[in-house]
Design a protein around this motif. Structure first.
Motif, mmCIF file in Angstrom:
data_model
loop_
_atom_site.group_PDB
_atom_site.id
_atom_site.type_symbol
_atom_site.label_atom_id
_atom_site.label_comp_id
_atom_site.label_asym_id
_atom_site.label_seq_id
_atom_site.Cartn_x
_atom_site.Cartn_y
_atom_site.Cartn_z
ATOM 1 N N TRP A 201 0.808 -1.217 0.000
ATOM 2 C CA TRP A 201 0.000 0.000 0.000
ATOM 3 C C TRP A 201 0.840 1.264 0.000
ATOM 4 C CZ3 TRP A 201 -4.510 0.817 -1.786
ATOM 5 C CH2 TRP A 201 -5.354 -0.277 -1.960
ATOM 6 N N CYS A 202 2.000 1.235 0.623
ATOM 7 C CA CYS A 202 2.903 2.398 0.523
ATOM 8 C C CYS A 202 3.354 2.595 -0.919
ATOM 9 C CB CYS A 202 4.115 2.212 1.428
ATOM 10 S SG CYS A 202 3.777 2.464 3.176
ATOM 11 N N ARG A 203 3.646 1.504 -1.598
ATOM 12 C CA ARG A 203 4.046 1.591 -3.005
ATOM 13 C C ARG A 203 2.908 2.110 -3.868
ATOM 14 N NH1 ARG A 203 7.659 -3.962 -3.226
ATOM 15 N NH2 ARG A 203 9.577 -2.951 -2.536
ATOM 16 N N PHE A 204 1.683 1.635 -3.619
ATOM 17 C CA PHE A 204 0.540 2.109 -4.391
ATOM 18 C C PHE A 204 0.260 3.576 -4.117
ATOM 19 C CE2 PHE A 204 -1.253 -2.437 -4.544
ATOM 20 C CZ PHE A 204 -0.510 -2.718 -5.666
ATOM 21 N N LYS A 205 0.460 4.000 -2.889
ATOM 22 C CA LYS A 205 0.259 5.417 -2.560
ATOM 23 C C LYS A 205 1.253 6.275 -3.340
ATOM 24 C CE LYS A 205 0.129 8.627 1.324
ATOM 25 N NZ LYS A 205 0.292 8.768 2.774
ATOM 26 N N ARG A 206 2.523 5.861 -3.329
ATOM 27 C CA ARG A 206 3.541 6.587 -4.094
ATOM 28 C C ARG A 206 3.185 6.585 -5.576
ATOM 29 N NH1 ARG A 206 9.843 5.014 -3.959
ATOM 30 N NH2 ARG A 206 9.805 6.289 -2.089
ATOM 31 N N ALA A 207 2.803 5.422 -6.087
ATOM 32 C CA ALA A 207 2.470 5.297 -7.505
ATOM 33 C C ALA A 207 1.295 6.191 -7.871
ATOM 34 C CB ALA A 207 2.156 3.842 -7.843
ATOM 35 N N ALA A 208 0.262 6.220 -7.048
ATOM 36 C CA ALA A 208 -0.919 7.037 -7.346
ATOM 37 C C ALA A 208 -0.549 8.509 -7.433
ATOM 38 C CB ALA A 208 -1.995 6.825 -6.285
ATOM 39 N N PHE B 56 0.317 13.336 -10.539
ATOM 40 C CA PHE B 56 0.978 14.641 -10.518
ATOM 41 C C PHE B 56 2.281 14.713 -11.301
ATOM 42 C CE2 PHE B 56 -1.435 14.359 -6.468
ATOM 43 C CZ PHE B 56 -2.414 15.268 -6.803
ATOM 44 N N ARG B 57 2.785 13.606 -11.749
ATOM 45 C CA ARG B 57 4.000 13.589 -12.561
ATOM 46 C C ARG B 57 3.695 12.902 -13.888
ATOM 47 N NH1 ARG B 57 5.273 16.820 -9.206
ATOM 48 N NH2 ARG B 57 6.851 16.591 -7.616
ATOM 49 N N THR B 58 2.783 13.509 -14.636
ATOM 50 C CA THR B 58 2.286 12.886 -15.861
ATOM 51 C C THR B 58 3.358 12.753 -16.941
ATOM 52 O OG1 THR B 58 1.471 15.040 -16.606
ATOM 53 C CG2 THR B 58 -0.093 13.601 -15.464
ATOM 54 N N GLU B 59 4.451 13.472 -16.801
ATOM 55 C CA GLU B 59 5.528 13.352 -17.793
ATOM 56 C C GLU B 59 6.334 12.070 -17.588
ATOM 57 O OE1 GLU B 59 7.442 15.052 -14.178
ATOM 58 O OE2 GLU B 59 5.547 15.426 -15.194
ATOM 59 N N ARG B 60 6.204 11.452 -16.433
ATOM 60 C CA ARG B 60 6.955 10.227 -16.143
ATOM 61 C C ARG B 60 6.205 9.013 -16.693
ATOM 62 N NH1 ARG B 60 9.096 10.457 -10.056
ATOM 63 N NH2 ARG B 60 10.350 8.730 -10.812
ATOM 64 N N PRO B 61 6.875 8.161 -17.434
ATOM 65 C CA PRO B 61 6.217 6.966 -17.984
ATOM 66 C C PRO B 61 5.812 5.989 -16.874
ATOM 67 C CG PRO B 61 8.446 7.242 -18.901
ATOM 68 C CD PRO B 61 8.268 8.286 -17.852
ATOM 69 N N VAL B 62 4.790 5.208 -17.148
ATOM 70 C CA VAL B 62 4.308 4.215 -16.182
ATOM 71 C C VAL B 62 5.420 3.222 -15.853
ATOM 72 C CG1 VAL B 62 2.642 2.342 -15.807
ATOM 73 C CG2 VAL B 62 1.895 4.472 -16.871
ATOM 74 N N THR B 63 6.240 2.886 -16.833
ATOM 75 C CA THR B 63 7.352 1.955 -16.594
ATOM 76 C C THR B 63 8.294 2.506 -15.530
ATOM 77 O OG1 THR B 63 7.244 1.172 -18.867
ATOM 78 C CG2 THR B 63 9.296 0.761 -17.680
ATOM 79 N N GLU B 64 8.633 3.784 -15.621
ATOM 80 C CA GLU B 64 9.521 4.410 -14.635
ATOM 81 C C GLU B 64 8.873 4.410 -13.247
ATOM 82 O OE1 GLU B 64 11.233 8.842 -13.653
ATOM 83 O OE2 GLU B 64 11.014 8.287 -15.764
ATOM 84 N N ILE B 65 7.591 4.680 -13.195
ATOM 85 C CA ILE B 65 6.873 4.685 -11.918
ATOM 86 C C ILE B 65 6.859 3.280 -11.330
ATOM 87 C CG2 ILE B 65 4.594 5.020 -10.863
ATOM 88 C CD1 ILE B 65 4.250 7.400 -12.830
ATOM 89 N N ALA B 66 6.647 2.273 -12.170
ATOM 90 C CA ALA B 66 6.654 0.885 -11.690
ATOM 91 C C ALA B 66 8.001 0.540 -11.071
ATOM 92 C CB ALA B 66 6.339 -0.067 -12.847
ATOM 93 N N LEU B 67 9.084 0.917 -11.739
ATOM 94 C CA LEU B 67 10.419 0.654 -11.208
ATOM 95 C C LEU B 67 10.669 1.428 -9.925
ATOM 96 C CD1 LEU B 67 12.444 0.726 -14.561
ATOM 97 C CD2 LEU B 67 11.706 -1.291 -13.261
ATOM 98 N N ASN B 68 10.192 2.673 -9.875
ATOM 99 C CA ASN B 68 10.352 3.520 -8.696
ATOM 100 C C ASN B 68 9.584 2.970 -7.495
ATOM 101 O OD1 ASN B 68 9.283 6.184 -7.104
ATOM 102 N ND2 ASN B 68 11.387 6.411 -7.838
ATOM 103 N N CYS B 69 8.604 2.139 -7.757
ATOM 104 C CA CYS B 69 7.781 1.577 -6.688
ATOM 105 C C CYS B 69 8.134 0.123 -6.390
ATOM 106 C CB CYS B 69 6.302 1.718 -7.038
ATOM 107 S SG CYS B 69 5.790 3.443 -7.077
#
Length: 177
Positions: free
Chosen positions: A62-69, A74-87
């Motif tokens: 849930w902490c990862r999902f909160k960060r991802a959400a 709010f960081r729409t320029e970041r690709p979903v792939t990058e967000i997945a790795l960041n989480c």
């Protein structure tokens, strides 16, 4: 267990929460976390769940999902792939499946139209943990009342699409309406 032991357990488990919160992009194992708390793995998992009401795995997810959400919204320029790795996910596919299963929407659909009302109901798990982090018997704190000269402050209120908050700040800073 007496109060002193209970406070020591709580302190050790809070170290684990701090570690999780600052290392969400890494692979987090029960062996690592139990080592930080200085517990055997099985005992750590039992104590964590007993104190916080959710398992370490659920807290991490849930902490990862909160960060991802927040990154998706709010960081729409970041690709979903990058967000997945960041989480903490190794690729976007398992991230997308897990996000959809837990939040009810794919990451891309959430990004297009974040629905925070359904998200907030899911966040009750994290709120429960945060509420249980406080010591049950806080000590008395010394409060100092300090007087100082009047100070001007600025307040900026934003209404509307959260994605445009940065524009409002830039406009206020440059004096543009």
């Amino acid at each position: 267990m007496n109060r002193v032991d209970s406070d020591k357990y709580r302190e050790r488990l809070h170290r684990v929460l701090d570690y999780i919160d600052t290392n969400l992009e890494r692979k987090l194992t029960l062996d690592q976390l139990s080592g930080i708390a200085a517990f055997l793995k099985y005992h750590f998992q039992r104590q964590f769940t007993k104190l916080f009401g959710i398992s370490p795995h659920t807290y991490i997810r849930w902490c990862r999902f909160k960060r991802a959400a927040h990154l998706l919204a709010f960081r729409t320029e970041r690709p979903v792939t990058e967000i997945a790795l960041n989480c903490g996910y190794e690729s976007p596919e398992p991230f997308t499946r897990a996000f959809r299963k837990s939040v009810g929407r794919s990451p891309s659909a959430f990004r297009q139209a974040p629905r925070w009302d359904s998200w907030n109901s899911q966040q009750k798990l994290l709120s429960a943990v945060n509420g249980r982090q406080m010591k049950s018997e806080p000590g008395q704190k010394q409060v100092d009342i300090v007087e100082f000269e009047n100070t001007k402050i600025a307040v900026l209120t934003h209404r509307g699409d959260p994605k445009l908050t940065g524009n409002g700040l830039r406009n206020a800073a440059t004096g543009n309406p």
